[in-house]
Design a protein around this motif. Structure first.
Motif: not given
Length: 385
Positions: A341-367
């Motif tokens: 029940h965590s989008k962060y851990l779900m993204t990290w587990a499914e797409t690895g550190t590579v996907g987690f990096f881009f996910f955090l980057w996307l959130l940062y860019a939007m904010f």
């Protein structure tokens, strides 16, 4: 039903003379109503991984891109990429593709990648076609109407104690406690949708608007808050309080709206009414029933097990529920099995550190972009930001 809606909307738009605005309105409205047909749905897997959805949103986007392509070819219309948001979003799609190397079920991974591509296309279209206040208002009206329709449906479900969506599908109560699902299939999903929409509605209500628009946004706000209360989602309540805190903190610094005595009176009255309607159920959720919270901790351990086994590319996008049983080491035998029940851990587990990096980057860019717009101190745009 979807084809009928699409054809009817197209004919209406042609008659009214503004096809693009109507299609954009329907596209955004469907985010609120979630009217779709899910292909590839397979209940054999835990939490039923995402299949491929055909929806009003897909159909509207397809027609809008057809019109845009014609404009590009014949009117030499210019396409702007908007790299600040576009780059991390494309990176997230690329990470999904890289995760295929570890994916057990490539079909479900492809389904999710297609949905991410549609998200990118949606971003690209809107960012290239929202030029002025009139265009933004089309989206805002769709958001407000969506909140009102979803809230009314949730209200009917709550009063009748029956779960059904706009297409008449009957559902069931959750964990023996009646919590309305709306059209999202789960009360937590309803809360996840309603909180950001409420933030927009509250911001608009507090800004300078005509009396008619104020009444409409007030209705959407009150109905939305009632929906959030009825969903009995503790995570949703915490998110809503955080959203209010961000709004008030931002307003203290940038003074985008004033809270008048009338607004305070309406707010207090609304809280009293909600307390009377949902008070006992809310009190029960807050003071008891902690087992669901405790049972989610092992799910986090499963996610970390996946991350430890596949740290770079993950176990495969949209594959968490499929491979979950292979990563139970270190967990008690009686653990509840579900997706984390965590989008962060779900993204990290499914797409690895590579996907987690881009996910955090996307959130940062939007904010970051939202904060830049807020600092412009242009009332209409800054309030929305």
């Amino acid at each position: 039903i979807l084809i009928f809606i699409a054809v009817g909307a197209t004919i209406t738009a042609i008659i009214s003379g503004n096809l693009k605005h109507l299609l954009l309105f329907l596209l955004v409205l469907n985010i609120s109503l979630n009217i779709d047909v899910n292909l590839g749905h397979d209940p054999i897997f835990i939490d039923n991984p995402n299949g491929y959805n055909i929806s009003v949103e897909n159909i509207s986007l397809l027609i809008l891109y057809t019109i845009w392509l014609i404009e590009i070819l014949y009117k030499k219309s210019k396409v702007v990429f908007f790299s600040e948001i576009g780059t991390p979003l494309l990176g997230l799609i690329g990470a999904g593709l890289l995760s295929l190397v570890n994916s057990v079920n490539i079909t479900f991974s492809i389904y999710e990648i297609i949905q991410l591509c549609e998200l990118f296309l949606l971003f690209l279209y809107i960012s290239n076609h929202i030029k002025d206040k009139k265009d933004i208002k089309v989206i805002l009206y769709a958001i407000i109407l969506g909140v009102i329709i979803q809230a009314l449906l949730v209200t009917v479900q709550y009063v009748t104690r029956t779960q059904y969506d706009l297409l008449g599908n009957i559902g069931t109560s959750v964990n023996g406690l009646f919590r309305p699902n709306g059209t999202f299939g789960h009360p937590n999903s309803v809360a996840g949708y309603i909180v950001p929409m409420l933030a927009i509605c509250i911001s608009l209500y507090l800004s300078k608007m005509t009396v008619t628009n104020k009444l409409i946004t007030l209705a959407a706000t009150l109905l939305g808050i009632a929906t959030l209360a009825g969903a009995l989602s503790r995570g949703g309540w915490i998110s809503f309080l955080l959203a209010l805190w961000i709004l008030m903190l931002g307003n203290l610094q940038y003074q985008q709206f004033k809270i008048s005595p009338n607004i305070l009176l309406v707010s207090i009255t609304g809280v009293v009414i909600l307390a009377g309607l949902f008070g006992p159920a809310i009190l029960h959720r807050v003071t008891s029933d902690y087992q669901p919270i405790i049972s989610r901790l092992p799910l986090m351990q499963i996610a970390f097990n996946m991350i430890g086994s596949h740290p770079i590319f993950g176990v495969g996008i949209n594959n968490f529920g499929i491979v979950l049983k292979d990563y139970l080491y270190g967990l008690p035998p009686s653990s509840w099995l579900y997706v984390v029940h965590s989008k962060y851990l779900m993204t990290w587990a499914e797409t690895g550190t590579v996907g987690f990096f881009f996910f955090l980057w996307l959130l940062y860019a939007m904010f970051r972009k939202g904060l830049q717009t807020l600092r412009l101190k242009m009332p209409f745009y800054s309030v929305i930001a």
